[in-house]
Scaffold this active site. Structure first.
Site, PDB file in Angstrom:
ATOM      1  N   GLU A 444       0.811  -1.219   0.000  1.00 57.35           N
ATOM      2  CA  GLU A 444       0.000   0.000   0.000  1.00 57.35           C
ATOM      3  C   GLU A 444       0.846   1.272   0.000  1.00 57.35           C
ATOM      4  O   GLU A 444       0.737   2.120   0.872  1.00 57.35           O
ATOM      5  CB  GLU A 444      -0.962  -0.018   1.196  1.00 57.35           C
ATOM      6  CG  GLU A 444      -1.993  -1.136   1.048  1.00 57.35           C
ATOM      7  CD  GLU A 444      -2.965  -1.230   2.202  1.00 57.35           C
ATOM      8  OE1 GLU A 444      -4.152  -1.469   1.964  1.00 57.35           O
ATOM      9  OE2 GLU A 444      -2.528  -1.076   3.363  1.00 57.35           O
ATOM     10  N   GLU A 515      -4.309 -10.313   0.518  1.00 55.98           N
ATOM     11  CA  GLU A 515      -5.189 -10.158   1.671  1.00 55.98           C
ATOM     12  C   GLU A 515      -6.609 -10.475   1.212  1.00 55.98           C
ATOM     13  O   GLU A 515      -7.045  -9.998   0.162  1.00 55.98           O
ATOM     14  CB  GLU A 515      -5.147  -8.732   2.244  1.00 55.98           C
ATOM     15  CG  GLU A 515      -3.805  -8.324   2.819  1.00 55.98           C
ATOM     16  CD  GLU A 515      -3.796  -6.898   3.344  1.00 55.98           C
ATOM     17  OE1 GLU A 515      -4.882  -6.377   3.670  1.00 55.98           O
ATOM     18  OE2 GLU A 515      -2.695  -6.304   3.420  1.00 55.98           O
TER      19      GLU A 515
END
Length: 1009
Positions: A444, A515
């Site tokens: 991220e 994820e």
């Protein structure tokens, strides 16, 4: 005020005098001590762990001017054990934040009031080290530090979770020495370390000294190759030395037999080649390790070697030529007391639990772990996605309205070296671990030229492993150049997205869910749906559930009650509340029911019905490499909790990915009268390093054909019933019961038998549940519609007595909150027969604009002393329509407290999906039996009402009711994983606009009946 070069706000200065990164190893004197793996057995190793003198200051500007000098007086300082996080020892601010930076977003600058910790440690250098070069290794310091020894400046380093090594040779002397370290809480690297976690500071990993030969091995890269058929292996040992030195290499197998050897004189750089015929290959199922011993001068180095080949061929991720499924979890370093300081036994406990629950993959989210953790992964058998210590999530948050903000740092050439440095130090440290199968370029942080530089350097340095980075996904609109990455990666993609990806021939890379299935609180509830699709396509690699553990901080109330704290409990701002309580295990590593669900869904053995009447089942081996010779099968046949017969098949026979038909040796035909359940349990036939003999890997359950398998309607009593109105109440009496129904409120207010009252409050229809963490987004809609305030409006209520043995009551009603139109309308028909049995039939019509209801059912409040629950249904733990693979049908007996799942943040819990009947009673067996005539219902019994759970922020703040709250639900919506994933899947939503709910309520004394 201390005078320092301001390195901490210059992204162009990442270190001063730090040694070049290298592979992790400890030099020993001989092979025997090296084999032990105990660092303290090396005469060339000296730990600096232990008590240091410590002083914390809220700003580096307040640091003692000359604290690092030899004569500085630190006698009045505190003492702090190293390694540790200073926040867990009472210094500074405990702070949890996910995306948002805890400082103004102004890279590379950090606040002028930058907290700092001063550390001083005196240590001794043995006379035997006099002719050696001396080094100090800091395995982890957050976030940057300055180092002095004996008053002289040694160096500076940043990058919190990779080692920093310094040459102390010119700074130390035999005998007593003094080391001083200044650690800053923030530096420009803080902008690259914005992970979702508690923001800890200090020397949090091990610190130690190494004594090295003047001529020595500096670095080792064990490069391996396998022939196409795996029958031959070569090991090319690339060596970097200090000085010209002869290196001897010996490779030994797991039985300690030499299998290859060689030697070479290495003049700075060189290599030794070893060859091996018919090698045993390493994989997570059979982690076979060879041992490489390198000897040079007085030093012996040891490396574990696992031969395996990792490749992507025709869009399929393969290990040793076999397509594998990565059944993984994301794991943060997290300890409920020590923070990010993780003891070795804590690591082992995590890995044992993962193996016991069929996990084979770990993503080190979002930084490299302690190097000993990877040694354990090599040994226990795990596939590791090793992730660089890089996340700058808050950059996008700070400028979320600005196009391209998320990519700001990755696109800035001034930060290139800072990005690449984090890949280099990870890869160089961990390159020799067979467990590391994928390099990840962080998390991220946008995607642009700096990430591309990281990936290209990594591929150039190590072409044997693929490179991963999720931030390059097209939805982020980063740099379109992604040929340096080897797979598609997604976070929280929906099941439909996976299905579409697998079917799209233009998508030629394997897809990895780095994820998915957010395991926060009561969840996740969609695991089976994901894995049904993942198993259907070789392009789908698998994924890692977010995440392994709840990051709760153990604390006690003033009264001594222990609890787990989360964001905001320490006055920390900004904070993300309990978003750190999102794991498959509690902080103390007790499994959540979500982990039990994951275990069953990803189990390595699947059992399906073949011909149950003949006693045959189909057993499928889902291992990628192992047969089932280590697995036995226990089976049993029960009739409503009564064990009829059982047996043990000593060994299952099926190769990897094979299926076999297995015949169970029933001694009697399963067509015996009564409801029969067959339960099969796959268990280990031998003890392993991670589990005991008999450990269950997977189970399956089937209903057998039986003469009485169809439920028969209950026998109605012919005894007379009397009914009379007393004010607004209808009193219905029979031989040994007395019930009261409030005609104004349209519900029962009293149910009793033989004088024992079974209700402590009026029965009520309800649609509300205490929101789960995964309801966090949809609950806003629910509350705006008034689900939590919904009350019954009675339009009409009448009664009749069609015959002497029955009373009928009809209620026309609605449920609604305020402001909005009613949520639903219904007609409830209640009947009371001569046995005291109450039968409900409710016809319900839900308002069209309601997307879906949390639940619909009847709430019964039973009096103090109602403590026993017996039921036939799914157990032993909670289950929901989308979270029920880990439960099995049976008859269970619990206390009300045992039905409760005590989540750190209270929420809906403890329901049992598919209950066929339940008896909730006092300890003498006096209570209510609930059943549905046509099938199962969702059932719950608790000492907490939904409003209690919804109002409490922590489990220790719950106030236990004396009464027992019982819910008998027509249906309850699933739990999903919507806190950080897709919305609850439609099949699991209670979205029906019309339905009929039937329930029977019988007051009884069960020990007599």
């Amino acid at each position: 005020m201390i005078r320092l070069d301001r390195y901490w706000e210059n992204p162009g200065i990442l270190q001063v005098n730090r040694e070049a990164p290298r592979a992790y190893y400890i030099p020993y004197r001989d092979a025997l001590s090296a084999k032990s793996g105990k660092r303290g057995r090396s005469p060339f190793y000296q730990t600096l762990n232990g008590t240091w003198k410590f002083r914390y200051v809220p700003s580096v500007r307040l640091a003692d001017d000359r604290f690092y000098e030899e004569g500085a007086d630190a006698s009045g300082w505190d003492e702090l054990v190293v390694p540790s996080c200073w926040q867990t020892n009472g210094y500074d601010q405990m702070h949890y934040t996910n995306v948002d930076y805890p400082i103004p977003c102004d890279p590379p600058y950090v606040p002028d009031n930058n907290p700092a910790g001063m550390y001083i440690r005196e240590f001794h250098i043995d006379e035997e080290w006099k002719e050696k070069d001396k080094f100090v290794v800091f395995e982890g310091v957050n976030s940057c530090f300055y180092l002095w020894v004996n008053g002289a400046f040694v160096g500076y380093s940043q990058g919190s979770r990779v080692p920093a090594e310094f040459d102390l040779t010119g700074h130390v002397r035999p005998g007593r020495n003094r080391m001083a370290v200044l650690v800053l809480k923030w530096c420009d690297g803080t902008y690259l370390e914005d992970q979702d976690l508690w923001r800890y500071s200090g020397i949090f990993r091990d610190v130690y000294l190494l004594a090295r030969d003047r001529k020595r091995i500096r670095d080792v890269f064990n490069r391996q190759e396998l022939s196409a058929d795996g029958s031959r292996a070569s090991l090319r040992i690339e060596l970097e030395t200090v000085g010209n030195i002869t290196v001897q290499a010996e490779l030994r197998d797991a039985e300690d037999r030499p299998v290859a050897s060689g030697s070479a004189e290495i003049p700075g750089k060189g290599e030794i080649g070893l060859a091996l015929e018919n090698p045993r290959l390493w994989n997570a199922e059979s982690p076979y390790l060879y041992e490489l011993i390198l000897q040079a001068g007085e030093e012996t180095l040891r490396f574990a070697v696992g031969f395996r080949r990792i490749e992507i061929a025709e869009g399929v991720f393969r290990i040793n030529g076999q397509a594998v499924k990565l059944k993984g979890v994301n794991r943060h370093d997290s300890h409920p007391v020590l923070g990010q300081t993780i003891p070795l036994q804590h690591m082992i406990r995590d890995l044992r639990l993962m193996k016991q629950h069929n996990v084979n993959t770990i993503r080190t989210s979002h930084y490299p772990n302690d190097p000993r953790f990877l040694e354990l992964c090599d040994r226990y058998g795990f596939y590791v996605i090793d992730e660089a210590d890089l996340e700058c999530h808050g950059i996008g948050s700070a400028d979320f309205w600005k196009e391209g903000a998320f990519h700001r740092l990755s696109a800035n050439p001034e930060w290139r070296d800072a990005f690449v440095d984090r890949a280099v130090r990870m890869v160089e440290r961990d390159k020799n671990h067979p467990s590391v199968i994928i390099w990840s370029m962080g998390n991220e942080s946008g995607y642009d030229v700096n990430h591309i530089a990281m990936a290209e350097w990594t591929k150039d340095r190590d072409s044997s492993r693929p490179v991963h980075y999720e931030g390059a996904a097209p939805r982020y609109k980063g740099n379109a150049k992604t040929d340096c990455l080897d797979m598609e990666s997604q976070m929280y993609a929906s099941v439909d997205y996976l299905r579409e990806y697998a079917a799209d021939p233009k998508r030629t890379r394997p897809l990895f869910l780095c994820e998915y299935s957010h395991a926060m609180g009561n969840g996740p509830g969609d695991l089976k749906d994901y894995w049904d699709v993942i198993y259907s396509s070789p392009k789908l690699m698998g994924g890692c559930v977010w995440e392994w553990c709840d990051h709760g901080i153990r604390r006690e109330t003033p009264e001594g009650i222990p609890y787990y704290a989360y964001g905001g409990d320490f006055g920390d701002k900004p904070n993300d509340g309990n978003f750190c309580i999102d794991g498959l295990v509690y902080p103390d590593r007790r499994p959540h029911t979500g982990l039990l669900e994951l275990k069953q869904v990803i189990a390595p053995v699947r059992i399906e019905a073949e011909d149950l009447e003949a006693g045959t089942v189909k057993v499928t081996n889902l291992y990628d490499f192992s047969d089932l010779s280590h697995v036995g099968l226990h089976w049993k046949v029960e009739r409503e909790g009564e064990l009829l017969e059982q047996g043990w098949l000593e060994r299952l026979e099926a190769g990897p990915r094979e299926s076999r038909i297995v015949t169970l040796p029933f001694r009697r035909k399963p067509s015996s009268a009564g409801r029969l359940l067959l339960t099969l349990s796959c268990r280990l036939r031998r003890e392993t390093e991670w589990a005991e003999f008999g450990h269950e890997l997977a189970f399956a359950q089937f209903e057998l054909p039986a003469a009485a398998s169809i439920a028969t309607p209950p026998v109605r009593s012919g005894r007379a019933v009397q009914a009379r109105e007393e004010g607004t109440r209808l009193v219905v009496e029979g031989f040994d019961f007395r019930h009261e129904f409030d005609l104004a409120d349209g519900t029962f207010v009293s149910v009793s038998r033989r004088g024992v009252e079974m209700l402590a409050a009026p029965a009520a229809f309800t649609v509300w549940r205490a929101p789960t963490d995964n309801d966090m987004h949809v609950k806003r809609k629910w509350m705006s519609e008034g689900f939590d305030k919904a009350r019954m409006k009675v339009y009409e209520c009448s009664w009749s007595q069609p015959d002497r043995s029955e009373v009928a009551i009809g209620v026309r009603f609605s449920l609604g909150g305020y402001t909005r139109y009613p949520l639903l309308h219904g007609e409830a028909g209640w009947r009371i027969d001569g046995s005291g049995r109450i039968t409900l039939r409710a016809e319900v019509r839900v308002r069209e604009s309601i997307e879906y209801l949390p639940r619909f059912g009847l709430r019964l409040t039973m009096p103090e002393g109602t403590e026993e629950v017996e039921y036939f249904g799914n157990g032993p733990h909670e289950s929901y329509i989308d979270k029920r693979q880990s439960v099995r049908k049976g008859k269970y007996l619990f206390t009300v407290d045992e039905m409760f799942e005590n989540y750190i943040k209270p929420q809906e819990n403890g329901s049992r999906y598919g209950t066929e009947w339940a008896i909730v009673s006092n300890r003498q067996g006096m209570g209510l039996k609930l059943a549905t005539p046509g099938g199962g219902f969702s059932f719950n019994a608790s000492h907490y009402a939904p409003e209690d759970l919804a109002a409490a922020t922590h489990a220790h703040k719950l106030v236990k009711r004396r009464e027992t709250i019982v819910h008998a639900d027509y249906k309850m919506s699933g739990v999903g994983s919507g806190s950080c994933g897709p919305q609850l899947m439609k099949p699991y939503q209670l979205s029906e606009k019309e339905f009929v709910f039937e329930l029977e309520i019988l007051p009884l004394f069960k020990e007599d009946e």
